[in-house]
Design an enzyme around this catalytic site. Structure first.
Site, mmCIF file in Angstrom:
data_model
loop_
_atom_site.group_PDB
_atom_site.id
_atom_site.type_symbol
_atom_site.label_atom_id
_atom_site.label_comp_id
_atom_site.label_asym_id
_atom_site.label_seq_id
_atom_site.Cartn_x
_atom_site.Cartn_y
_atom_site.Cartn_z
ATOM 1 N N CYS A 89 -2.043 4.762 -5.567
ATOM 2 C CA CYS A 89 -2.793 3.995 -4.652
ATOM 3 C C CYS A 89 -2.975 2.598 -5.199
ATOM 4 C CB CYS A 89 -4.154 4.654 -4.365
ATOM 5 S SG CYS A 89 -5.267 3.509 -3.317
ATOM 6 N N THR B 94 0.867 -1.269 0.127
ATOM 7 C CA THR B 94 0.053 0.062 -0.036
ATOM 8 C C THR B 94 0.844 1.192 -0.302
ATOM 9 O OG1 THR B 94 -1.439 1.293 1.426
ATOM 10 C CG2 THR B 94 0.036 -0.342 2.633
#
Length: 230
Positions: A196, A83
């Site tokens: 992202c 992430t």
């Protein structure tokens, strides 16, 4: 091959992409039934998201350090965080575990520089777009980073958490992202960082006006290459 530990589950929608992409790259390189020796520590994303929204970064740091230490105890030789936003804790995890960490921004910056580009737009969670931890690392690699306007950042962030992290991919959201990208192009962006790990589910090269640099794919490739470099 060397064993790597992945801290994932933020969200699991993108962590499953990592698992597939890493193993596809290993199989393509080594052939046959080859796959990567991975350990994945997948967290419950609900409390993570709540702590992010509350600004409890100290609590999140403790959680990430614990996950990294668990993976170290299980015998991994390096770590990766699946992430972008939680790379805010990358240095703390590295210090606590003493293990090398494959940072998601590094292969991204390398790919952009290799393409001869330097002025990029960043689409990500509002934490990644607005805080310094990620943009500063890109700047240190020689990149100039543009981010969307405040209202656009809010919409990008909402779509990530309310749609993509729940496995929802909507055409109207793709159109919205495309419009934001056109506006950043008009401000001088030469390319777009999909900053992202879920955005790759929504944004497709054929729909956009600028080259896309997908952090999920680039990071997964770096993880696979590290595992095979033994």
């Amino acid at each position: 091959m060397r064993r790597i530990g992945i801290i994932g589950g933020m969200s699991w929608e993108s962590t499953q992409l990592y698992y597939r992409l890493v193993n596809e790259r290993v199989r393509a390189a080594k052939g046959g039934l080859s796959s990567a020796p991975l350990l994945i520590h997948s967290v419950d994303f609900a409390p993570v998201a709540a702590m992010q929204a509350a600004g409890d970064w100290d609590g999140l740091t403790s959680m990430m350090v614990e996950a990294g230490c668990d993976l170290k105890a299980a015998g991994v030789q390096a770590l990766a965080i699946a992430t972008n936003t939680m790379h805010k804790m990358a240095d703390a995890v590295t210090v606590a575990t003493g293990l090398p960490l494959i940072h998601i921004a590094d292969p991204t910056a390398q790919a952009i520089r290799a393409a001869g580009l330097s002025r990029v737009a960043l689409l990500a969670t509002r934490f990644t777009m607005e805080q310094d931890f990620y943009r500063d690392r890109l700047a240190a690699a020689g990149l100039s980073v543009l981010i969307p306007e405040a209202a656009e950042r809010a919409e990008i962030h909402r779509i990530i958490y309310e749609e993509l992290c729940r496995g929802l991919v909507r055409d109207d959201s793709r159109v919205l992202y495309a419009g934001i990208i056109r506006g950043l192009r008009d401000k001088g962006a030469q390319a777009v960082i999909l900053g992202c790990t879920e955005i790759t589910m929504l944004v497709r090269p054929q729909d956009m006006d600028l080259p896309l640099f997908d952090t999920t794919g680039l990071h997964a490739a770096a993880i696979a290459d590290w595992a095979m470099a033994a």
